[in-house]
Design a protein around this motif. Structure first.
Motif, PDB file in Angstrom:
ATOM      1  N   ARG A 198      67.157  48.501  48.040  1.00 58.48           N
ATOM      2  CA  ARG A 198      68.832  48.265  47.661  1.00 58.48           C
ATOM      3  C   ARG A 198      68.607  47.259  46.498  1.00 58.48           C
ATOM      4  O   ARG A 198      68.499  46.403  46.488  1.00 58.48           O
ATOM      5  N   CYS A 228      70.925  46.469  55.438  1.00 66.01           N
ATOM      6  CA  CYS A 228      72.182  46.338  54.520  1.00 66.01           C
ATOM      7  C   CYS A 228      73.290  46.513  55.266  1.00 66.01           C
ATOM      8  O   CYS A 228      73.337  47.409  56.034  1.00 66.01           O
ATOM      9  N   ALA A 229      74.443  45.809  54.710  1.00 66.31           N
ATOM     10  CA  ALA A 229      75.567  45.981  55.410  1.00 66.31           C
ATOM     11  C   ALA A 229      76.228  47.264  55.333  1.00 66.31           C
ATOM     12  O   ALA A 229      77.123  47.554  56.157  1.00 66.31           O
ATOM     13  N   ASN A 277      72.691  42.004  51.937  1.00 68.23           N
ATOM     14  CA  ASN A 277      72.845  41.572  50.538  1.00 68.23           C
ATOM     15  C   ASN A 277      72.869  40.149  50.276  1.00 68.23           C
ATOM     16  O   ASN A 277      72.736  39.535  48.982  1.00 68.23           O
ATOM     17  N   TYR A 336      81.071  44.023  49.045  1.00 67.96           N
ATOM     18  CA  TYR A 336      80.662  43.166  50.317  1.00 67.96           C
ATOM     19  C   TYR A 336      81.709  42.725  51.187  1.00 67.96           C
ATOM     20  O   TYR A 336      81.419  41.386  51.438  1.00 67.96           O
TER      21      TYR A 336
HETATM   22 MO   LIG Z   1      73.100  45.846  50.838  1.00 63.94          MO
END
Ligand SMILES: [Mo]
Ligand SMILES: Nc1nc2c(c(=O)[nH]1)N[C@H]1C(S)=C(S)[C@@H](COP(=O)(O)O)O[C@H]1N2
Length: 394
Positions: free
Chosen positions: A79, A125-126, A226, A251
Motif C-alpha cells: 500500500r 491496512c485499516a 498506515n 485514516y
Molecule cells: Mo493502509
C-alpha cells in the motif's frame, strides 16, 4: 511403495516425463530462487476501479494460496501513497530529534551495530475489508481480507534507540515520517513506541523489500498498517499529537453522527476462511479441511469458532501452534461436505474476551458509509455445484 510397485499400481506414468528422463539445470542458473512455474497464479493482485492511479494504490496478498502464518516477502501486500520509493541505504539517514537529550542522525550501518530484536507481527491496512461496508462486493478472500501479511521483522527496538537519545520529561508522542514522495507521517503514543515498536531492516530473514520500506520501516505490532511508516527517515519526540494530514483527512473513522473517532490505532480481532473460498471451490462431496486465519491487534487469539449454517451453530476450531500475540494464527477444521449448500463463517475471540462482530452489529455503530476498520465476520456461500460466493447474512 517401491517404484516398481507404484508403476504397477498406475502411480508412475508409462512414458517417463522430462524431469525424470533428463537432468535439470544445475545450481548456478538461479542465484535468487523463484517459485515453480506451476505456481504462477499465486500473485498479488490489484482492483483496477478501486484507485485512480496505481501509484496511490494497493495490491492484495493471495491469502487463499498461502500456508502457515508467515507471508512470503514477494507476496506481501503493498500500500503506497506515492509509489514505491527506491532508497539508497548509503545515503539514507534516520534522524531522531525533538524532546530528546541527544538528537542523532543514524546511518544504516549505525543501526546494524545496535542489538537487534526479532518480532513476528501482522501488518494490516485499516481499509482491509473496507469495500464491504455497504454489502458484499468483492468475490475473493484475496480482495476481502488481503490487505494483510505477517512476517518476522528484525531491527532495533525503538526503546533501545530512545535510551540512546534520552527522552525529556513530558514527552508523550512521537512523529514518524517517511522518505517517499508522500512523506507519510503519523503521531504515535510514546508508550507504544517504548512497548514493542521496532525500526526494522529485515523481513523473514532478508533485508526489507523496496515495497515494504527498504532500507527501514517502523513496525507497530497490532496497530493499523498506515502507522507502520516505510522508508522511515525521521522520529520526532513531542508532548502532543501533530494531527498531520494523514490523521485529519484520511485514516479517520467517521461515525454516522459526523463525529470522528479520535484514535483508533488497534486492529481488532478478525478472521477469515481461506479455503473453501471463492478462489478455492469444492470438487465434489467428501472430506475437506476448512482452513483459516485469525488475528488480533490486542494480543493472542484465544478461540476460533466455525459455522457451516450462517452462524446458527458454532464449533470450536483447533488452533495450530504457534499462537503468538499480534500475529496471524492458523486454524484447520476437518469438514465433510455433503453436497448441499452451506454458509461458512468463522469468528475470532481474542485473549481480552473480545468477540469478532457480525457486519450488522458493526454497522449499528459505524453506519454503512464507514471506510476503515471493518473486522466483521465474513460469510462464504457454498453452492450445490461447489462454487463459493462472498455474501452477507443478517
Ligand atoms: Mo493502509
Ligand atoms: N512512507 C510511507 N509509509 C507507509 C505508506 C506510504 O504510502 N508511505 N503506506 C502505509 C499504509 S496505508 C499501509 S497499510 C502500510 C502497508 O505496508 P506494506 O506496503 O508493507 O504492506 O504501509 C504504510 N506505510
Amino acid at each position: 511403495m517401491s517404484g516398481a510397485a507404484a508403476a504397477r499400481a498406475g502411480g508412475i506414468p508409462k512414458d517417463l516425463p522430462d524431469w525424470t528422463a533428463g537432468m535439470g539445470p544445475g545450481v548456478t542458473d538461479e542465484p535468487y530462487g523463484a517459485p515453480s512455474k506451476f505456481e504462477a497464479h499465486v500473485v498479488r493482485r490489484n482492483v483496477e476501479w478501486l484507485t485512480a492511479s496505481t501509484e496511490s494504490s494497493v495490491n492484495f496478498t493471495p491469502l487463499q494460496d498461502l500456508n502457515g502464518i508467515l507471508t512470503p516477502n514477494g507476496l506481501f501486500f503493498e500500500r503506497h501513497h506515492s509509489g514505491r520509493a527506491d532508497v539508497d541505504p548509503a545515503q539514507h539517514r534516520l534522524v531522531i530529534h525533538g524532546m530528546v537529550e541527544r538528537p542523532v542522525s543514524l546511518t544504516m550501518e549505525d543501526l546494524y551495530r545496535l542489538p537487534p530484536v526479532d518480532r513476528i507481527a501482522f501488518t494490516e491496512c485499516a481499509a482491509n475489508g473496507g469495500m464491504e461496508w455497504r454489502g458484499a462486493q468483492l468475490n475473493g478472500v484475496q480482495f476481502v481480507r488481503g490487505m494483510l501479511g505477517c512476517a518476522q521483522w528484525t531491527g532495533v527496538s525503538v526503546r533501545t534507540l530512545l535510551e540512546h537519545t534520552g527522552v525529556r520529561l513530558g514527552a508523550k508522542w512521537v512523529l514518524a515520517e517517511g522518505a517517499d514522495n508522500a512523506a507519510l507521517d503519523r503521531s504515535i503514543p510514546l508508550d507504544k513506541m517504548l512497548d514493542d515498536a521496532v525500526v526494522a531492516y529485515a523481513q523473514n530473514g532478508e533485508r526489507l523489500r523496496p515495497g515494504q520500506g527498504y532500507p527501514i520501516r517502523l513496525v507497530l505490532p497490532g496497530y493499523e498498517g498506515n502507522m507502520w511508516v516505510k522508508w522511515l527517515r525521521r522520529l520526532e519526540v513531542g508532548d502532543e499529537p501533530w494531527y498531520t494530514r494523514w490523521e485529519t483527512s484520511k485514516y479517520t473513522d467517521l461515525l454516522p453522527t459526523g463525529k470522528a473517532i479520535r484514535f483508533s490505532f488497534v486492529q481488532e480481532a478478525n478472521s477469515v476462511i481461506t479455503a473453501p473460498s471463492p478462489e478455492k471451490p469444492l470438487n465434489g462431496p467428501g472430506p475437506y479441511v476448512i482452513r483459516g486465519l485469525a488475528w488480533s491487534g490486542n494480543g493472542r487469539i484465544a478461540r476460533v469458532d466455525v459455522s457451516t449454517d450462517g452462524g446458527k451453530n458454532w464449533v470450536q476450531a483447533p488452533l495450530q501452534e504457534p499462537v503468538l500475540p499480534k500475529a496471524l494464527t492458523r486454524f484447520y477444521l476437518p469438514w465433510r461436505w455433503d453436497g448441499g449448500s452451506a454458509l461458512l463463517q468463522c469468528r475470532a475471540i481474542d485473549e481480552t474476551g473480545y468477540v469478532q462482530p457480525t457486519i450488522e452489529a458493526l454497522r449499528k455503530v459505524r453506519g454503512r458509509n464507514a471506510i476503515y476498520h471493518n473486522n466483521s465476520i465474513v460469510t462464504w456461500l457454498v453452492n450445490t455445484t461447489g462454487e463459493v460466493e462472498n455474501v452477507q447474512v443478517a
